[in-house]
Design a protein around this motif. Structure first.
Motif, short mmCIF file in Angstrom:
data_model
loop_
_atom_site.label_atom_id
_atom_site.label_comp_id
_atom_site.label_asym_id
_atom_site.label_seq_id
_atom_site.Cartn_x
_atom_site.Cartn_y
_atom_site.Cartn_z
N GLU A 1 30.65 46.18 41.63
CA GLU A 1 31.53 45.13 41.09
C GLU A 1 32.46 44.59 42.17
O GLU A 1 32.73 43.38 42.23
N LYS A 2 32.94 45.47 43.03
CA LYS A 2 33.85 45.03 44.09
C LYS A 2 33.13 44.16 45.12
O LYS A 2 33.70 43.20 45.63
N ASN B 1 39.44 44.44 36.07
CA ASN B 1 39.26 45.90 36.12
C ASN B 1 37.90 46.24 36.72
O ASN B 1 36.95 46.58 36.02
N THR B 2 37.79 46.10 38.03
CA THR B 2 36.54 46.43 38.71
C THR B 2 36.61 47.89 39.14
O THR B 2 37.49 48.28 39.90
N THR B 3 35.67 48.66 38.66
CA THR B 3 35.72 50.10 38.93
C THR B 3 34.63 50.58 39.86
O THR B 3 34.79 51.59 40.54
N ALA C 1 40.82 39.04 45.95
CA ALA C 1 40.08 38.85 44.70
C ALA C 1 40.71 39.63 43.56
O ALA C 1 40.58 39.24 42.39
N SER C 2 41.42 40.70 43.88
CA SER C 2 42.01 41.55 42.85
C SER C 2 43.29 40.96 42.26
O SER C 2 43.85 41.52 41.32
N GLN C 3 43.75 39.83 42.81
CA GLN C 3 44.98 39.21 42.30
C GLN C 3 44.90 38.91 40.82
O GLN C 3 45.90 38.94 40.10
#
Length: 454
Positions: free
Chosen positions: A245-246, A239-241, A233-235
């Motif tokens: 959010e993750k 900016n999930t902190t 998903a981070s591809q």
């Protein structure tokens, strides 16, 4: 020591309840002598529960909502035994608490599988493999999986007679115990920019994910899929902190990319339940809406709603849950004895993190007097004599010290988190909850909160 405290405290709020249902796994235990530290049972790395024994040295433990499970028995710190069970099994254990290894007798299990598990030892990979280029790295990792599967290969025909499903699960368990190494490659490798292998890297991770409902019972599979979905998903470079959010990113990726609906349902249920159970329902509108919409399995949806509602029960403004405790003389007290003033409960145990809080709490005494707040320390120390000894310490003389009785239901209702080992709860003069999880005193935020809220 910290490991055992976590086991013990978690057990206070999560002990399983006996059941004879055929859709569960039941374990009954009879010991000749009680384990000195305690017998704990786990099906995952984080869900470790202590078994309660009655006066006849008999205990029971039930595993719900799992078709099959790898079960680890923990006799204190020193002894572990792993067994396998499937839905409908009733396993009986007898042993001497002094030495489970020498005296354990098991009936109702799958003896060939139990024997296999006692012999199966994982041979880890050498961290030097991270210096390899990515294609070679993956090949070496697969070779390590083959190496660790040799005992299973040699026993396969024998084990089939007890459970073909176990063989399937065991192959997956071995594979996914090594799979997280893939996700660590960019962090550890250091000699190759991720951008150079980007396409191959993400494609490889996707290829390692098998969508299989049976694997949902495997801790190793669940762990890898959660981490893999977060990585994939981070591809997009969002900016999930925060953890929240993750979790949402994982859920959205899973929903959009997985094909097997029962696997999607299983993971959405797992992630939503774990998040709400551990973090509550504040500011989770997006997660709640997504879960309510996507969980079409009524049983899974009902389980999620039960956890959600248990947190709604202790939302600010609701009636506080009463406690029943006694002082060092044995005199009984409850919340009703402290009407017409604010009450702050401190749930604690005689361990270092809890004791540290007292040094910060004593600084609040003038504020507590100014705001008419009655401070009540509710101990969940397993040994009453140790509690009585601890409260003689002048360094913890603030408010009133009580020993909490029948604590399991109270702690469960207030979603006590055993990992933090302590909890602060603020209650209004008319018995309503202001906040069930106040910031700890040592953070400096508790004083600010009390000053502003009262």
């Amino acid at each position: 020591m910290k490991c055992f405290l976590t086991i013990l405290l978690f057990a206070l709020v999560s002990c399983a309840t006996p059941s004879s249902s055929e859709d569960s796994i039941k374990i009954s235990i009879d010991v000749h002598e009680l384990p000195s530290i305690g017998l704990a049972i786990s099906t995952t790395d984080y869900d470790i529960q202590l078994v309660n024994f009655d006066s006849n040295k008999h205990g029971e433990y039930v595993i719900h909502n799992m078709d099959a499970a790898y079960i680890t028995l923990h006799n204190g710190f020193s002894e572990r035994k792993r067994i396998y069970a499937k839905q409908g099994d009733h396993i009986h254990l007898t042993f001497d608490g002094k030495s489970m290894k020498e005296s354990l007798e098991i009936t109702g299990d799958h003896p060939r599988i139990t024997e296999y598990l006692s012999r199966q030892k994982t041979t880890p990979y050498n961290r030097n493999i991270y210096s390899l280029q990515f294609p070679e790295f993956e090949s070496v990792l697969k070779e390590k999986i083959i190496e660790n599967s040799r005992l299973l290969d040699s026993c396969e025909n024998t084990l089939k007679n007890e459970s073909e499903k176990f063989i399937k699960l065991e192959r997956a368990r071995i594979k996914y115990s090594f799979a997280p190494a893939l996700l660590n490659y960019p962090k550890v490798h250091g000699g190759e920019d991720l951008e150079k292998i980007r396409d191959d890297y993400y494609t490889t991770i996707k290829n390692w994910i098998e969508e299989d409902k049976d694997y949902l019972n495997l801790n190793e599979y669940r762990t890898f899929v959660a981490l893999a979905c977060a990585t994939l998903a981070s591809q997009e470079g969002k900016n999930t902190t925060t953890y929240y959010e993750k979790i949402l990113e994982q859920m959205y990726y899973l929903d959009q990319n997985f094909k097997q609906e029962d696997v999607k349902q299983g993971f959405i249920s797992l992630w939503a339940n774990e998040y709400v159970q551990n973090n509550g329902i504040k500011q989770i509108d997006e997660l709640n809406k997504f879960t309510q919409e996507k969980l079409t399995d009524n049983k899974l949806l009902s389980r999620y709603e039960q956890i959600y509602d248990s947190w709604a029960r202790i939302a600010p403004g609701n009636k506080a849950i009463d406690f029943h405790a006694q002082d060092s003389t044995g005199k009984e007290f409850s919340l009703k004895d402290f009407k017409n003033q604010y009450v702050c409960l401190y749930i604690w145990q005689n361990v270092y993190p809890c004791m540290v809080e007292f040094s910060h709490l004593k600084k609040l005494i003038p504020l507590l007097e100014e705001k008419n707040i009655q401070w009540i320390n509710l101990s969940i120390e397993p040994k009453p004599d140790e509690w009585k000894k601890a409260i003689r310490n002048q360094d913890i003389q603030i408010g009133k010290h009580f020993f909490l009785k029948n604590e399991k239901e109270f702690l469960k209702n207030y979603h006590y988190n055993s990992e933090t080992m302590y909890q602060f709860i603020l209650i209004t003069p008319d018995g309503k909850i202001v906040e069930s999880h106040l910031p700890k005193a040592s953070s400096g935020k508790l004083e600010k909160y009390l000053t502003e809220q009262i």
